[in-house]
Scaffold this active site. Sequence first.
Site, short mmCIF file in Angstrom:
data_model
loop_
_atom_site.label_atom_id
_atom_site.label_comp_id
_atom_site.label_asym_id
_atom_site.label_seq_id
_atom_site.Cartn_x
_atom_site.Cartn_y
_atom_site.Cartn_z
N ARG A 240 0.85 -1.18 0.00
CA ARG A 240 0.00 0.00 0.00
C ARG A 240 0.89 1.23 0.00
O ARG A 240 1.93 1.25 0.69
CB ARG A 240 -0.92 0.03 1.24
CG ARG A 240 -2.12 -0.90 1.17
CD ARG A 240 -3.13 -0.47 0.09
NE ARG A 240 -4.28 -1.38 -0.01
CZ ARG A 240 -4.34 -2.41 -0.86
NH1 ARG A 240 -3.33 -2.70 -1.65
NH2 ARG A 240 -5.43 -3.15 -0.92
N GLU A 269 -2.65 7.81 -4.20
CA GLU A 269 -3.12 7.34 -5.49
C GLU A 269 -4.59 7.67 -5.69
O GLU A 269 -5.37 7.66 -4.71
CB GLU A 269 -2.82 5.85 -5.68
CG GLU A 269 -3.62 4.87 -4.88
CD GLU A 269 -3.15 3.44 -5.20
OE1 GLU A 269 -2.03 3.09 -4.81
OE2 GLU A 269 -3.91 2.71 -5.86
N HIS A 287 -0.99 0.19 -9.95
CA HIS A 287 -1.68 -0.74 -9.04
C HIS A 287 -2.26 -1.95 -9.80
O HIS A 287 -3.47 -2.20 -9.76
CB HIS A 287 -2.78 -0.01 -8.25
CG HIS A 287 -3.07 -0.66 -6.92
ND1 HIS A 287 -3.52 0.03 -5.82
CD2 HIS A 287 -2.96 -1.95 -6.51
CE1 HIS A 287 -3.69 -0.80 -4.80
NE2 HIS A 287 -3.36 -2.01 -5.21
C1 GLV Z 1 -4.67 -5.12 -4.14
O1 GLV Z 1 -4.01 -4.14 -3.85
C2 GLV Z 1 -5.27 -5.98 -3.17
O2 GLV Z 1 -5.22 -5.66 -1.99
O3 GLV Z 1 -5.81 -7.01 -3.57
#
Ligand code: GLV
Length: 322
Positions: A240, A269, A287
């Site tokens: 994250r 983000e 991401h």
């Molecule tokens: C993606 O970032 C997830 O947490 O699946």
Amino acid sequence: MKIYITRQIPEPALKILRDRGYEVTVGDGIRPPTKKEIIKALRKKQYDGVITLLTDPIDGDVFDAVPSAKIFANYAVGYNNIDVKEATKRGITVTNTAGNFSHTVGEHTIALLLSLASNVVRGDRFTRAGKYRGWDPMLFIGTDLPGKTFGIIGAGRIGASAAKMAHRGFGMKVMYTDIVQNEELENECGARRVNTIEELLKESDAVSLHVPLLDSTHHLINEKRLSLMKRTAYLINTSRGQVIDEKALVKALKEDQIAGAALDVYEFEPKITRGLARLQNVVLTPHIASSTVEARSEMSKIVAENVISLLEKGVALNKVNN
Ligand code: GLV
Ligand code: GLV
């Protein structure tokens, strides 16, 4: 049973739920909905369950909008977008999609590492820009991986998967910090567990982050810790964005305190911190670490199975609250 999904997700979940006679409503936005928009949509029907995405801010106000819902199933491994404490207070089950696709995020982590070490993205940019004037013994000199240390902060399923690839595929040594010991990783890769993040940062040639976002992991990588890393080291983040103080990272990269960074997630983000995108020693992806046909189908199946199992049997495999 009535289910609301805040945005389009891959097909399997919809098929599984509809085949079972569930009524499924899908939010039609292309961009992430705001909290207000989610609340407005949820007030329309007495939904029994809600499938949310990691971009959906879910808190007490949202739970109040749909008191009929027994489950909020997050289509993600991370669930920091949901106020789990509030959910627990109201007896609402929260689930994630942790499952058999950790290697997918592991693969993206390794892709980012190789992009840095072999100058893939930098070289691509250079070539496309028409700057390639002929073979040059001094051009884009990268780094070999065998014998170097791959340090993971967080040795859960994803971190361990990336570490195994780094070790088995490239002969890297593995070092890790985690609150729990990962014996399997130690046995299979000779991974060395260190007690402090500081120790790991000082010794690793590539540092990869695999922790959930918690109060205790917010800005885990800050100015002081970046200054402990080797000048030749890379930092990789597929967890994250808020785990890194991005302003401090930009400064460290500008001043060549570290050799490079590869990020799939961002502190603000979808905004990218000022200065980051202008640096040559960074690789940035939007991401997408779990974005493969296989992983996204698996996540879609898991999210539907959690909803069905909770609503029909009162238990959910991926429950994250207690
Ligand atoms: C993606 O970032 C997830 O947490 O699946
Ligand atoms: C590089 O292309 C080499 O032949 O060494």
